[in-house]
Design a protein around this motif. Structure first.
Motif, PDB file in Angstrom:
ATOM      1  N   ILE A 163     -25.153  18.383   5.741  1.00 49.34           N
ATOM      2  CA  ILE A 163     -24.186  17.309   5.992  1.00 49.34           C
ATOM      3  C   ILE A 163     -23.797  17.300   7.466  1.00 49.34           C
ATOM      4  N   GLN A 164     -24.000  16.170   8.117  1.00 42.04           N
ATOM      5  CA  GLN A 164     -23.628  16.036   9.519  1.00 42.04           C
ATOM      6  C   GLN A 164     -22.117  15.954   9.673  1.00 42.04           C
ATOM      7  N   LYS A 165     -21.474  15.214   8.735  1.00 39.95           N
ATOM      8  CA  LYS A 165     -20.032  14.983   8.880  1.00 39.95           C
ATOM      9  C   LYS A 165     -19.473  14.466   7.561  1.00 39.95           C
ATOM     10  N   GLU A 166     -18.223  14.798   7.266  1.00 43.64           N
ATOM     11  CA  GLU A 166     -17.510  14.217   6.139  1.00 43.64           C
ATOM     12  C   GLU A 166     -16.674  13.041   6.644  1.00 43.64           C
ATOM     13  N   ILE A 167     -16.788  11.910   5.949  1.00 46.39           N
ATOM     14  CA  ILE A 167     -16.113  10.682   6.391  1.00 46.39           C
ATOM     15  C   ILE A 167     -15.217  10.172   5.264  1.00 46.39           C
ATOM     16  N   PRO A 168     -13.901  10.164   5.444  1.00 46.54           N
ATOM     17  CA  PRO A 168     -13.025   9.582   4.418  1.00 46.54           C
ATOM     18  C   PRO A 168     -13.079   8.059   4.441  1.00 46.54           C
ATOM     19  N   ILE A 169     -13.193   7.463   3.264  1.00 44.99           N
ATOM     20  CA  ILE A 169     -13.155   6.007   3.108  1.00 44.99           C
ATOM     21  C   ILE A 169     -12.057   5.717   2.079  1.00 44.99           C
ATOM     22  N   ILE A 170     -10.930   5.190   2.534  1.00 41.12           N
ATOM     23  CA  ILE A 170      -9.784   4.957   1.663  1.00 41.12           C
ATOM     24  C   ILE A 170      -9.539   3.458   1.544  1.00 41.12           C
ATOM     25  N   PHE A 171      -9.632   2.962   0.307  1.00 38.78           N
ATOM     26  CA  PHE A 171      -9.361   1.546   0.052  1.00 38.78           C
ATOM     27  C   PHE A 171      -7.880   1.355  -0.252  1.00 38.78           C
ATOM     28  N   GLY A 172      -7.340   0.255   0.232  1.00 43.12           N
ATOM     29  CA  GLY A 172      -5.941  -0.067  -0.029  1.00 43.12           C
ATOM     30  C   GLY A 172      -5.755  -1.555  -0.191  1.00 43.12           C
ATOM     31  N   GLU A 173      -4.516  -1.944  -0.430  1.00 44.80           N
ATOM     32  CA  GLU A 173      -4.142  -3.358  -0.509  1.00 44.80           C
ATOM     33  C   GLU A 173      -2.981  -3.610   0.444  1.00 44.80           C
ATOM     34  N   TRP A 174      -2.953  -4.829   0.981  1.00 43.30           N
ATOM     35  CA  TRP A 174      -1.917  -5.207   1.953  1.00 43.30           C
ATOM     36  C   TRP A 174      -1.211  -6.475   1.483  1.00 43.30           C
ATOM     37  N   TRP A 175       0.109  -6.415   1.506  1.00 44.06           N
ATOM     38  CA  TRP A 175       0.924  -7.595   1.243  1.00 44.06           C
ATOM     39  C   TRP A 175       1.649  -7.998   2.518  1.00 44.06           C
ATOM     40  N   ASN A 176       1.688  -9.289   2.787  1.00 42.86           N
ATOM     41  CA  ASN A 176       2.481  -9.770   3.916  1.00 42.86           C
ATOM     42  C   ASN A 176       3.973  -9.756   3.603  1.00 42.86           C
ATOM     43  N   SER A 177       4.312  -9.711   2.303  1.00 46.41           N
ATOM     44  CA  SER A 177       5.708  -9.698   1.890  1.00 46.41           C
ATOM     45  C   SER A 177       6.146  -8.265   1.571  1.00 46.41           C
ATOM     46  N   ASP A 178       7.433  -8.100   1.312  1.00 43.89           N
ATOM     47  CA  ASP A 178       8.013  -6.814   0.960  1.00 43.89           C
ATOM     48  C   ASP A 178       7.542  -6.431  -0.448  1.00 43.89           C
ATOM     49  N   VAL A 179       6.782  -5.333  -0.565  1.00 43.42           N
ATOM     50  CA  VAL A 179       6.201  -4.946  -1.851  1.00 43.42           C
ATOM     51  C   VAL A 179       7.290  -4.594  -2.867  1.00 43.42           C
ATOM     52  N   ILE A 180       8.340  -3.914  -2.426  1.00 37.85           N
ATOM     53  CA  ILE A 180       9.427  -3.542  -3.335  1.00 37.85           C
ATOM     54  C   ILE A 180      10.112  -4.786  -3.880  1.00 37.85           C
ATOM     55  N   ALA A 181      10.291  -5.786  -3.020  1.00 39.36           N
ATOM     56  CA  ALA A 181      10.926  -7.035  -3.470  1.00 39.36           C
ATOM     57  C   ALA A 181      10.030  -7.751  -4.482  1.00 39.36           C
ATOM     58  N   ILE A 182       8.726  -7.691  -4.279  1.00 43.86           N
ATOM     59  CA  ILE A 182       7.788  -8.306  -5.224  1.00 43.86           C
ATOM     60  C   ILE A 182       7.880  -7.623  -6.585  1.00 43.86           C
ATOM     61  N   GLU A 183       7.937  -6.291  -6.581  1.00 46.93           N
ATOM     62  CA  GLU A 183       8.031  -5.561  -7.846  1.00 46.93           C
ATOM     63  C   GLU A 183       9.367  -5.848  -8.544  1.00 46.93           C
ATOM     64  N   ASN A 184      10.440  -5.873  -7.782  1.00 49.41           N
ATOM     65  CA  ASN A 184      11.752  -6.136  -8.383  1.00 49.41           C
ATOM     66  C   ASN A 184      11.807  -7.518  -9.018  1.00 49.41           C
ATOM     67  N   GLU A 185      11.199  -8.505  -8.363  1.00 51.00           N
ATOM     68  CA  GLU A 185      11.170  -9.852  -8.930  1.00 51.00           C
ATOM     69  C   GLU A 185      10.341  -9.885 -10.206  1.00 51.00           C
ATOM     70  N   MET A 186       9.234  -9.151 -10.218  1.00 54.75           N
ATOM     71  CA  MET A 186       8.389  -9.075 -11.402  1.00 54.75           C
ATOM     72  C   MET A 186       9.173  -8.489 -12.574  1.00 54.75           C
ATOM     73  N   ILE A 187       9.927  -7.431 -12.331  1.00 57.22           N
ATOM     74  CA  ILE A 187      10.713  -6.793 -13.383  1.00 57.22           C
ATOM     75  C   ILE A 187      11.819  -7.716 -13.864  1.00 57.22           C
ATOM     76  N   GLN A 188      12.453  -8.414 -12.940  1.00 50.00           N
ATOM     77  CA  GLN A 188      13.587  -9.269 -13.286  1.00 50.00           C
ATOM     78  C   GLN A 188      13.162 -10.490 -14.082  1.00 50.00           C
ATOM     79  N   THR A 189      12.048 -11.098 -13.722  1.00 49.32           N
ATOM     80  CA  THR A 189      11.646 -12.366 -14.337  1.00 49.32           C
ATOM     81  C   THR A 189      10.665 -12.207 -15.482  1.00 49.32           C
ATOM     82  N   GLY A 190      10.030 -11.034 -15.606  1.00 45.69           N
ATOM     83  CA  GLY A 190       9.026 -10.847 -16.637  1.00 45.69           C
ATOM     84  C   GLY A 190       7.681 -11.456 -16.302  1.00 45.69           C
TER      85      GLY A 190
END
Length: 441
Positions: free
Chosen positions: A9-36
């Motif tokens: 092995i020449q090198k170990e390379i981490p590849i981490i996938f993620g997601e990005w929201w332009n809005s506040d993620v906590i606010a999105i989750e709270n709205e989801m919980i509140q409204t169903g």
């Protein structure tokens, strides 16, 4: 300890996938919980925190990995996205899978992988493409550029982030020195890898999972239980709950989206389950008694998705087993709202995926086809869309362990339960006491 494969092995390379929201993620989750309702979809996927040039104003935020021709690299791939399973491929290159969830596998070569949130997959990539200019770059590099791409594996009718993140595999020039800071992404247009599966390619996802096998060598044995002491069969369902009186629900048919296992939508209790268990409090009995089979058997994958009564019960009941129990858990998807590929994660233990299939699990016939020789060992299983997965666990880690869907919205809706492993006879088989500075609840 050296790797259990001979390739240097020449090198170990981490590849981490993620997601990005332009809005506040906590606010999105709270709205989801509140409204169903369901959450807003993410605005981008990322590779090592960078969305790449297919998103607006993101050309400078592109992951580029430099490699040398003829060298082999170990890509340590992690899906840290919240709500999406992903396909990943590198143009003109194959990947050799050697490890999943920190457990070595029998190596096999594939053009792409499918990886769920919570899973890790380590692959070998050999830089074997001849040096040639693939796409002209902003720095006019003489090295080759190959697109790497990740996009969702789609099994849901719910809204989702229908986009693709890309980065680049950059071959180091053999004719001139290139400072890493000078390497720029290629100019558009960009061509996705031909070997990247289509978003609804369930056949690829299934074939990929079927190819996974434990290494099962003398040095890395496969310790799958050949027999079991306890068997639990549980449905994993999405639910539609009647809207409480005087509330405004925004889910389908003006109801609330929920999720459940064996018709229990998990509620996080106000008291610590682990502390109640450790101190043997009277409240501890409140958490035992998770049903070991579906309370009301039905045609799990044949029911109409929206015409049945999908109201669920609420609770915090868990599976309780003695130390050392050889436990089998069968996870059965249902058609409620939408059959879906669910990544189920078990804390505190690895497990062996001894069987998988589509349709309803047959307790008489399906165990005859179990792989008890070299089944894959994981901590997160992708339960097939409209199907089932059978897991075997050596319950040898005392404590209280969360079991949940690794799609964050489903866990929030209650697609979870837990496992209590009681202490054994020896001190090493029992819980350690809490630290002296353990804060009171």
């Amino acid at each position: 300890m050296p790797y259990p494969f001979p390739v240097p092995i020449q090198k170990e390379i981490p590849i981490i996938f993620g997601e990005w929201w332009n809005s506040d993620v906590i606010a999105i989750e709270n709205e989801m919980i509140q409204t169903g309702d369901g959450p807003n979809s993410s605005d981008a996927y990322t590779i090592n925190g960078l969305p790449g040039p297919l998103y607006s104003c993101s050309l400078k935020d592109t992951f580029i990995q430099t490699v040398e021709y003829g060298k082999t690299y170990l890509l340590r791939i992690i899906n840290a996205a919240l709500n999406d399973e992903l396909f990943f491929a590198v143009a003109n290159h194959t990947l050799t899978v050697v490890e999943i969830d920190a457990t070595y596998t029998k190596p096999f070569t594939t053009e792409a992988i499918m990886i769920t949130p919570g899973q890790t997959t380590n692959v070998l990539l050999t830089a074997n493409q001849q040096q040639q200019q693939q796409q002209k770059t902003a720095s006019d590099s003489t090295g080759s550029m190959f697109v790497m791409a990740a996009r969702p594996y789609l099994t849901s009718v719910f809204p989702f982030d229908n986009s693709t993140t890309i980065g680049f595999l950059h071959y180091k020039s053999t004719t001139k020195t290139e400072p890493s800071s000078s390497i720029q992404p290629p100019f558009p247009p960009y061509t996705l890898p031909k070997n990247l599966p289509a978003m609804e390619d369930t056949k690829f996802a299934t074939d990929f999972a079927d190819n996974l096998r434990s290494l099962a060598s003398f040095q890395y044995p496969c310790k799958v239980p050949k027999t079991v002491d306890k068997k639990v069969i549980t449905t994993i369902s999405l639910n539609l709950q009647d809207c409480p009186v005087n509330e405004n629900c925004k889910g389908y048919l003006n109801k609330r989206f929920l999720a459940s296992m064996n018709n229990q939508s998990f509620v996080r209790p106000s008291m610590s389950i682990l502390e109640s268990h450790y101190k043997n409090l009277k409240s501890g009995h409140l958490f035992s008694g998770f049903p070991e089979k579906p309370p009301n058997p039905f045609n799990y994958t044949g029911v109409d998705p929206v015409k049945e009564n999908m109201n669920t019960e609420f609770g915090s009941k868990l599976i309780v087993v003695p130390f050392g129990t050889k436990l089998e858990i069968v996870l059965q998807d249902t058609n409620f709202l939408n059959p879906e590929n669910h990544p189920i994660h078990i804390h505190g233990h690895n497990f062996f995926i001894v069987g998988r299939g589509f349709g309803n699990y047959d307790a008489e016939k399906d165990p005859l086809g179990y792989n008890l020789v070299d089944p894959p060992e994981r901590n997160t299983v992708a339960v097939p869309v409209g199907g089932w997965a059978a897991l075997r666990i050596n319950a040898d880690n005392p404590g209280v362990w969360f079991i949940h869907c690794h799609l964050e919205e489903h866990t929030t809706w209650g697609l979870a339960m837990g496992l209590i492993v009681q202490g054994g006879k020896n001190p090493s088989q029992r819980l350690l006491p809490p630290p002296p500075d353990f804060p009171p609840c």
